[in-house]
Design a protein around this motif. Structure first.
Motif, PDB file in Angstrom:
ATOM      1  N   SER A 140      -8.428   7.415  -7.522  1.00 11.88           N
ATOM      2  CA  SER A 140      -8.908   6.153  -6.961  1.00 11.88           C
ATOM      3  C   SER A 140      -9.530   5.252  -8.016  1.00 11.88           C
ATOM      4  O   SER A 140      -9.623   4.032  -7.827  1.00 11.88           O
ATOM      5  CB  SER A 140      -9.918   6.417  -5.843  1.00 11.88           C
ATOM      6  OG  SER A 140     -11.099   7.014  -6.349  1.00 11.88           O
ATOM      7  N   THR A 168       2.664   5.182 -10.039  1.00 13.80           N
ATOM      8  CA  THR A 168       1.770   4.039  -9.856  1.00 13.80           C
ATOM      9  C   THR A 168       1.963   2.982 -10.932  1.00 13.80           C
ATOM     10  O   THR A 168       1.894   1.777 -10.657  1.00 13.80           O
ATOM     11  CB  THR A 168       0.313   4.510  -9.825  1.00 13.80           C
ATOM     12  OG1 THR A 168       0.195   5.615  -8.920  1.00 13.80           O
ATOM     13  CG2 THR A 168      -0.612   3.397  -9.368  1.00 13.80           C
ATOM     14  N   PHE A 217      -7.228  -1.088  -8.289  1.00 16.66           N
ATOM     15  CA  PHE A 217      -6.673  -1.384  -6.968  1.00 16.66           C
ATOM     16  C   PHE A 217      -7.461  -2.513  -6.305  1.00 16.66           C
ATOM     17  O   PHE A 217      -8.674  -2.628  -6.459  1.00 16.66           O
ATOM     18  CB  PHE A 217      -6.726  -0.147  -6.076  1.00 16.66           C
ATOM     19  CG  PHE A 217      -5.819   0.969  -6.493  1.00 16.66           C
ATOM     20  CD1 PHE A 217      -4.448   0.866  -6.345  1.00 16.66           C
ATOM     21  CD2 PHE A 217      -6.336   2.137  -7.041  1.00 16.66           C
ATOM     22  CE1 PHE A 217      -3.601   1.893  -6.728  1.00 16.66           C
ATOM     23  CE2 PHE A 217      -5.506   3.174  -7.429  1.00 16.66           C
ATOM     24  CZ  PHE A 217      -4.133   3.052  -7.268  1.00 16.66           C
ATOM     25  N   ARG A 245     -11.346  -4.385  -4.325  1.00 17.54           N
ATOM     26  CA  ARG A 245     -12.065  -3.425  -3.485  1.00 17.54           C
ATOM     27  C   ARG A 245     -13.224  -4.058  -2.712  1.00 17.54           C
ATOM     28  O   ARG A 245     -14.085  -3.352  -2.185  1.00 17.54           O
ATOM     29  CB  ARG A 245     -12.587  -2.242  -4.317  1.00 17.54           C
ATOM     30  CG  ARG A 245     -11.547  -1.497  -5.156  1.00 17.54           C
ATOM     31  CD  ARG A 245     -10.591  -0.657  -4.321  1.00 17.54           C
ATOM     32  NE  ARG A 245     -11.271   0.265  -3.441  1.00 17.54           N
ATOM     33  CZ  ARG A 245     -11.752   1.449  -3.824  1.00 17.54           C
ATOM     34  NH1 ARG A 245     -11.620   1.835  -5.078  1.00 17.54           N
ATOM     35  NH2 ARG A 245     -12.332   2.245  -2.944  1.00 17.54           N
ATOM     36  N   GLY A 269      -2.277  -2.233  -3.601  1.00 17.90           N
ATOM     37  CA  GLY A 269      -2.938  -1.245  -2.761  1.00 17.90           C
ATOM     38  C   GLY A 269      -2.293   0.116  -2.828  1.00 17.90           C
ATOM     39  O   GLY A 269      -1.256   0.324  -3.467  1.00 17.90           O
ATOM     40  N   VAL A 270      -2.911   1.056  -2.150  1.00 18.35           N
ATOM     41  CA  VAL A 270      -2.376   2.405  -2.039  1.00 18.35           C
ATOM     42  C   VAL A 270      -2.884   3.013  -0.740  1.00 18.35           C
ATOM     43  O   VAL A 270      -3.981   2.679  -0.272  1.00 18.35           O
ATOM     44  CB  VAL A 270      -2.785   3.277  -3.254  1.00 18.35           C
ATOM     45  CG1 VAL A 270      -4.288   3.553  -3.255  1.00 18.35           C
ATOM     46  CG2 VAL A 270      -1.989   4.573  -3.314  1.00 18.35           C
ATOM     47  N   GLU A 271      -2.058   3.841  -0.136  1.00 23.20           N
ATOM     48  CA  GLU A 271      -2.462   4.613   1.032  1.00 23.20           C
ATOM     49  C   GLU A 271      -2.644   6.057   0.590  1.00 23.20           C
ATOM     50  O   GLU A 271      -1.663   6.763   0.339  1.00 23.20           O
ATOM     51  CB  GLU A 271      -1.425   4.514   2.158  1.00 23.20           C
ATOM     52  CG  GLU A 271      -1.852   5.270   3.405  1.00 23.20           C
ATOM     53  CD  GLU A 271      -0.860   5.165   4.554  1.00 23.20           C
ATOM     54  OE1 GLU A 271      -1.174   5.688   5.647  1.00 23.20           O
ATOM     55  OE2 GLU A 271       0.234   4.578   4.367  1.00 23.20           O
ATOM     56  N   LEU A 272      -3.900   6.476   0.482  1.00 19.91           N
ATOM     57  CA  LEU A 272      -4.212   7.831   0.018  1.00 19.91           C
ATOM     58  C   LEU A 272      -4.113   8.810   1.177  1.00 19.91           C
ATOM     59  O   LEU A 272      -4.757   8.631   2.222  1.00 19.91           O
ATOM     60  CB  LEU A 272      -5.641   7.899  -0.536  1.00 19.91           C
ATOM     61  CG  LEU A 272      -5.956   7.329  -1.904  1.00 19.91           C
ATOM     62  CD1 LEU A 272      -7.397   7.685  -2.263  1.00 19.91           C
ATOM     63  CD2 LEU A 272      -5.006   7.865  -2.954  1.00 19.91           C
ATOM     64  N   ILE A 290      -7.713   0.237  -0.902  1.00 15.35           N
ATOM     65  CA  ILE A 290      -7.302   1.627  -0.682  1.00 15.35           C
ATOM     66  C   ILE A 290      -7.480   1.974   0.788  1.00 15.35           C
ATOM     67  O   ILE A 290      -8.586   1.873   1.340  1.00 15.35           O
ATOM     68  CB  ILE A 290      -8.107   2.609  -1.562  1.00 15.35           C
ATOM     69  CG1 ILE A 290      -7.857   2.320  -3.043  1.00 15.35           C
ATOM     70  CG2 ILE A 290      -7.723   4.054  -1.223  1.00 15.35           C
ATOM     71  CD1 ILE A 290      -8.619   3.252  -3.990  1.00 15.35           C
ATOM     72  N   THR A 336       0.853  -1.203   0.000  1.00 16.88           N
ATOM     73  CA  THR A 336       0.000   0.000   0.000  1.00 16.88           C
ATOM     74  C   THR A 336       0.886   1.250   0.000  1.00 16.88           C
ATOM     75  O   THR A 336       1.075   1.892   1.040  1.00 16.88           O
ATOM     76  CB  THR A 336      -0.924   0.004   1.228  1.00 16.88           C
ATOM     77  OG1 THR A 336      -0.133  -0.197   2.419  1.00 16.88           O
ATOM     78  CG2 THR A 336      -1.963  -1.101   1.140  1.00 16.88           C
ATOM     79  N   PHE A 376     -11.977   5.464  -0.319  1.00 19.24           N
ATOM     80  CA  PHE A 376     -11.130   4.496   0.367  1.00 19.24           C
ATOM     81  C   PHE A 376     -12.002   3.355   0.863  1.00 19.24           C
ATOM     82  O   PHE A 376     -13.236   3.435   0.872  1.00 19.24           O
ATOM     83  CB  PHE A 376     -10.390   5.154   1.534  1.00 19.24           C
ATOM     84  CG  PHE A 376     -11.308   5.749   2.578  1.00 19.24           C
ATOM     85  CD1 PHE A 376     -11.761   4.983   3.644  1.00 19.24           C
ATOM     86  CD2 PHE A 376     -11.747   7.057   2.480  1.00 19.24           C
ATOM     87  CE1 PHE A 376     -12.621   5.509   4.594  1.00 19.24           C
ATOM     88  CE2 PHE A 376     -12.613   7.605   3.425  1.00 19.24           C
ATOM     89  CZ  PHE A 376     -13.047   6.834   4.479  1.00 19.24           C
TER      90      PHE A 376
END
Length: 272
Positions: free
Chosen positions: A101, A61, A106, A265, A84-87, A109, A39, A153
């Motif tokens: 997003s 990304t 993804f 998701r 994943g990603v941490e926004l 999130i 993430t 998210f």
């Protein structure tokens, strides 16, 4: 170890880590995990304290995904690797975060608040000239605004991140002091089918507790919260799955029978 999924990890695609994705994945395998989600930080319009740090929370990304897909193929018989990603959430980034997003497929999130009213609680200046309780209140009010205005998210990460960095950390911090705002936060999350994480980084920060702390986790469950992921917030291989045995005990004590992992998701519930 009952918890087999680390859903909050970082590699060198995040500017505050030097670890390769492969080294993080190998550490997860060596510790018996079945799932790891990478993430990486994406924190647009972050307020940098030094020009030397500028752009460390931006993310390439496409390059990240390309390497992750290669490793997913390499380790497909050993572990599930999530994309994943941490926004980094800020209310004025509503349009940008909405677009981002949806820009990639993804698996997961995390929404996080690293910047509160143009200040990061990581730095001592956030707490200067006021009580810790006042600083905490400003942060939690900002979290609530982010949840309402930038809901892009799946779970909210390290919900009480602010307490890691205060002058006395969590010595006098309790759910009761901010119960009104926490209950609003949880009502908003639960109503919109979003969850929170138990982040074991709080133990490494010297809190003796995860983020959020146990009484907050307990209140989330009391209000009907069911979606919860577990993440180490590891930025290096040795911290993968750190304190997961403690996390399992805490979740059970708070009344959770399951934790979640995400794919496309969507949450999957795994028994503790």
């Amino acid at each position: 170890m009952a918890i087999k999924a680390d859903c909050h990890t970082h590699s060198s695609y995040s500017g505050d880590s030097k670890a390769s994705i492969e080294s993080m994945v190998e550490a997860a395998i060596s510790k018996g995990l079945t799932h790891i989600c990478i993430t990486e930080h994406y924190d647009p319009d972050y307020v940098y304290s030094s020009s030397d740090d500028e752009k460390i929370f931006e993310l390439n990304t496409d390059s990240f995904l390309y390497e992750l897909l290669q490793l997913r193929a390499k380790f497909k018989d050993k572990i599930n690797i999530g994309f994943g990603v941490e926004l980094g959430l800020q209310p004025h980034l509503k349009r940008e975060l909405a677009i981002y997003s949806r820009s990639h497929e993804f698996d997961f999130i995390i929404g996080s608040s690293h910047v509160c009213n143009r200040n990061d609680p990581y730095y001592p200046s956030f707490f200067e000239g006021r009580s810790e309780e006042e600083a905490h209140r400003e942060y939690f009010e900002a979290v609530y605004e982010c949840i309402k205005k930038t809901p892009y998210f799946d779970v909210y990460g390290h919900l009480d991140y602010v307490v890691r960095y205060g002058p006395t950390k969590n010595d006098s911090y309790t759910y009761q002091k901010h119960s009104d705002i926490f209950d609003r936060i949880f009502s908003e999350l639960i109503e919109n089918e979003k969850g929170i994480e138990l982040n074991t980084g709080g133990f490494r920060a010297g809190l003796g507790q995860p983020n959020p702390c146990m009484d907050i986790l307990n209140r989330y469950r009391e209000l009907g919260g069911e979606i919860i992921t577990v993440g180490s917030d590891a930025h290096k291989p040795c911290d993968i799955a750190s304190d997961f045995d403690k996390a399992c005990d805490i979740l059970k004590e708070c009344g959770f029978g399951y934790y979640c992992v995400y794919q496309n998701r969507l949450p999957e519930y795994l028994k503790l």
